[in-house]
Enzyme design. Sequence first.
Site, mmCIF file in Angstrom:
data_model
loop_
_atom_site.group_PDB
_atom_site.id
_atom_site.type_symbol
_atom_site.label_atom_id
_atom_site.label_comp_id
_atom_site.label_asym_id
_atom_site.label_seq_id
_atom_site.Cartn_x
_atom_site.Cartn_y
_atom_site.Cartn_z
ATOM 1 N N SER A 50 -8.071 13.419 -48.559
ATOM 2 C CA SER A 50 -9.093 12.516 -48.565
ATOM 3 C C SER A 50 -8.960 11.175 -49.414
ATOM 4 C CB SER A 50 -10.350 13.342 -49.120
ATOM 5 O OG SER A 50 -11.357 12.540 -49.255
ATOM 6 N N GLN A 56 -6.711 0.466 -7.354
ATOM 7 C CA GLN A 56 -5.942 -0.041 -8.376
ATOM 8 C C GLN A 56 -6.271 0.557 -9.702
ATOM 9 O OE1 GLN A 56 -4.008 -3.917 -8.118
ATOM 10 N NE2 GLN A 56 -5.836 -4.503 -9.920
ATOM 11 N N TYR A 71 -6.491 1.972 2.270
ATOM 12 C CA TYR A 71 -6.516 1.409 1.099
ATOM 13 C C TYR A 71 -7.604 0.483 0.814
ATOM 14 C CZ TYR A 71 -4.715 -1.025 -3.052
ATOM 15 O OH TYR A 71 -4.941 -1.685 -4.220
ATOM 16 N N THR A 82 -16.957 37.788 -31.320
ATOM 17 C CA THR A 82 -17.692 37.281 -30.266
ATOM 18 C C THR A 82 -18.822 36.695 -30.932
ATOM 19 O OG1 THR A 82 -18.960 39.380 -29.961
ATOM 20 C CG2 THR A 82 -17.068 39.225 -28.698
ATOM 21 N N HIS A 83 -19.129 35.575 -30.292
ATOM 22 C CA HIS A 83 -20.407 34.871 -30.824
ATOM 23 C C HIS A 83 -20.247 34.574 -32.148
ATOM 24 C CE1 HIS A 83 -22.719 36.594 -27.651
ATOM 25 N NE2 HIS A 83 -22.057 37.930 -28.033
ATOM 26 N N ASN A 102 0.864 -1.079 0.082
ATOM 27 C CA ASN A 102 0.060 0.080 0.019
ATOM 28 C C ASN A 102 0.862 1.452 -0.173
ATOM 29 O OD1 ASN A 102 -1.970 -1.799 0.146
ATOM 30 N ND2 ASN A 102 -2.512 -1.326 2.178
ATOM 31 N N LYS A 149 -9.078 17.806 -51.370
ATOM 32 C CA LYS A 149 -9.194 18.212 -50.056
ATOM 33 C C LYS A 149 -7.746 18.022 -49.154
ATOM 34 C CE LYS A 149 -12.531 18.190 -47.455
ATOM 35 N NZ LYS A 149 -13.093 17.192 -46.827
ATOM 36 N N ASN A 156 -7.148 18.113 -45.204
ATOM 37 C CA ASN A 156 -7.834 18.142 -43.864
ATOM 38 C C ASN A 156 -7.058 18.495 -42.715
ATOM 39 O OD1 ASN A 156 -10.264 17.512 -45.334
ATOM 40 N ND2 ASN A 156 -10.197 15.353 -45.129
ATOM 41 N N LYS A 212 -4.477 3.681 -12.049
ATOM 42 C CA LYS A 212 -3.329 3.798 -13.057
ATOM 43 C C LYS A 212 -3.534 3.904 -14.169
ATOM 44 C CE LYS A 212 -1.484 0.779 -10.144
ATOM 45 N NZ LYS A 212 -2.096 1.360 -8.707
ATOM 46 N N GLU A 255 -8.422 18.162 -35.429
ATOM 47 C CA GLU A 255 -9.581 17.500 -34.947
ATOM 48 C C GLU A 255 -9.156 16.635 -33.734
ATOM 49 O OE1 GLU A 255 -12.110 16.499 -38.571
ATOM 50 O OE2 GLU A 255 -10.568 17.570 -39.432
HETATM 51 N N1 ARG Z 1 -1.475 -3.628 -7.268
HETATM 52 C C1 ARG Z 1 -2.271 -2.566 -6.047
HETATM 53 C C2 ARG Z 1 -2.670 -1.308 -6.754
HETATM 54 O O1 ARG Z 1 -2.249 -0.816 -7.840
HETATM 55 C C3 ARG Z 1 -1.014 -2.505 -5.131
HETATM 56 C C4 ARG Z 1 -1.488 -2.589 -3.672
HETATM 57 C C5 ARG Z 1 -2.206 -3.754 -3.346
HETATM 58 N N2 ARG Z 1 -2.452 -3.709 -1.951
HETATM 59 C C6 ARG Z 1 -3.155 -4.557 -1.506
HETATM 60 N N3 ARG Z 1 -3.458 -4.731 -0.255
HETATM 61 N N4 ARG Z 1 -3.948 -5.488 -2.317
HETATM 62 O O2 ARG Z 1 -3.109 -0.929 -6.010
#
Ligand code: ARG
Length: 460
Positions: free
Chosen positions: A276, A321, A316, A154-155, A109, A282, A284, A324, A289
């Site tokens: 295109s 998780q 935690y 504006t607008h 953790n 064209k 583009n 990420k 975009e």
């Molecule tokens: N892979 C976990 C995460 O990204 C790591 C921490 C996990 N801790 C646990 N008590 N299961 O959050």
Amino acid sequence: MKLWSGRFESDTDALVDALNASITFDKRLYKEDIAGSMAHARMLGDRGIIGKDDADRIIAVLEEIRADIDAGNFEFKLADEDIHMSIEAELTRRIGDAGKRLHTARSRNDQVALDFRLHLKNEIKEMIGMELDLLSVLCDIAEKNTGTILPAYTHLQRAQPTTFAHYMMAYANMLRRDVTRLEDCLARMDESPLGSGALTGTTYPIDRRQVAEALGFARITENSLDGVSDRDYAIELLADLSILMMHLSRLAEEVILWCSWEFKFVELSDAYATGSSIMPQKKNPDIAELVRGKTGRVYGSLMGLLTVMKALPLAYNKDMQEDKEQVFDAVDTVKKVLPVFTAMLATMTVKPENMRRAASEGFINATDCADYLVKKGLPFRDAYTILGKLVRRCMETGRTLETLPLDEYKSFSPLFDDDVYGAVKLETCVELRNVPGGPSSTSVAAQLDSVRAFLRERLK
Ligand code: ARG
């Protein structure tokens, strides 16, 4: 067999492993995980919590593992669940008991919180560098276009005359705020959570500051429950990136409009435009975009992570998780977008004659013509009413404020004289707007100086 097989009677279901594992995406934290483990091992050795020999061996072999991963000679296994367990398991395979001592006084953790912060600190520095590149291109374009007159809207209706330099400096100011936002975020997240343990710290006599210092953190987190459960820094980063993308999407939208035949204010370099598959004529603005489109994706990450964190009790929870992938995706998107966007702007051709043509239609000097009467003593509201009538007459007779004959001017107000033609010249309208922040050449020069100084301070 799982680490926790002592407590369990049977192994986890294979489908559970697939759902539970984060190794497929958190393997990108391997460098930070190894750096964190090295600093932790060194500290454990220094404090006599593990033997010095063991610490040395751990550090040497972690170095080898890092080299193997760098070289692509490392197999990440789903069964190892995440990057933390993968590396610890490999370490133990290589050096046995010494490897098993590494996790003393630590938990995944605080480990994951450490890795994530370390990783994002570097990503932020990289993104700041990319923002500074864009900022400097905006300044270059401004510098070359202090006399390029175009209508400001504006607008999306032609409103008042300005210069392309003034326009670019508006975006430069937005970008400068984006840089300082990332700098603030970086400064706030610059704390080591290691030593928070699973959630309530540890009974071992560890030295949290030594580890923080070795890893280049400014401070340590002040509360262990917060240390493992805080993801504010990730959310704040996503918010900052969302604002940045919002800014880029606004400029992208302008570029898209400016490339259209209706405007033709700019032309993109062939390297940053696409054709295109069916329409031979064209060209583009796909890049612009995509920048506009990918903004939605970054907002999605922000909403996603805010929602994951909502109402989570301390400390935690495995929900976290999910942090990420959201952040990695947003960071990848921004890092892919920024350099291309910068290059697209740097290589685009500005068409001053088309900007000028647009500026001479649409009566964008009507405010200035009203101000002319005000300067001769008329109250602004009366001048404003006269100009409304004047513009209508011009529209009916196909004239502009530049070409309306003086006797017609005089039929609207006796205050009009020969000098009105000088007053409604677009160059005069721009140059007289020399209030700080305005489009006159001296006002824009001051804006440029200020942003250039900001850049110099960061690039030295
Ligand atoms: N892979 C976990 C995460 O990204 C790591 C921490 C996990 N801790 C646990 N008590 N299961 O959050």
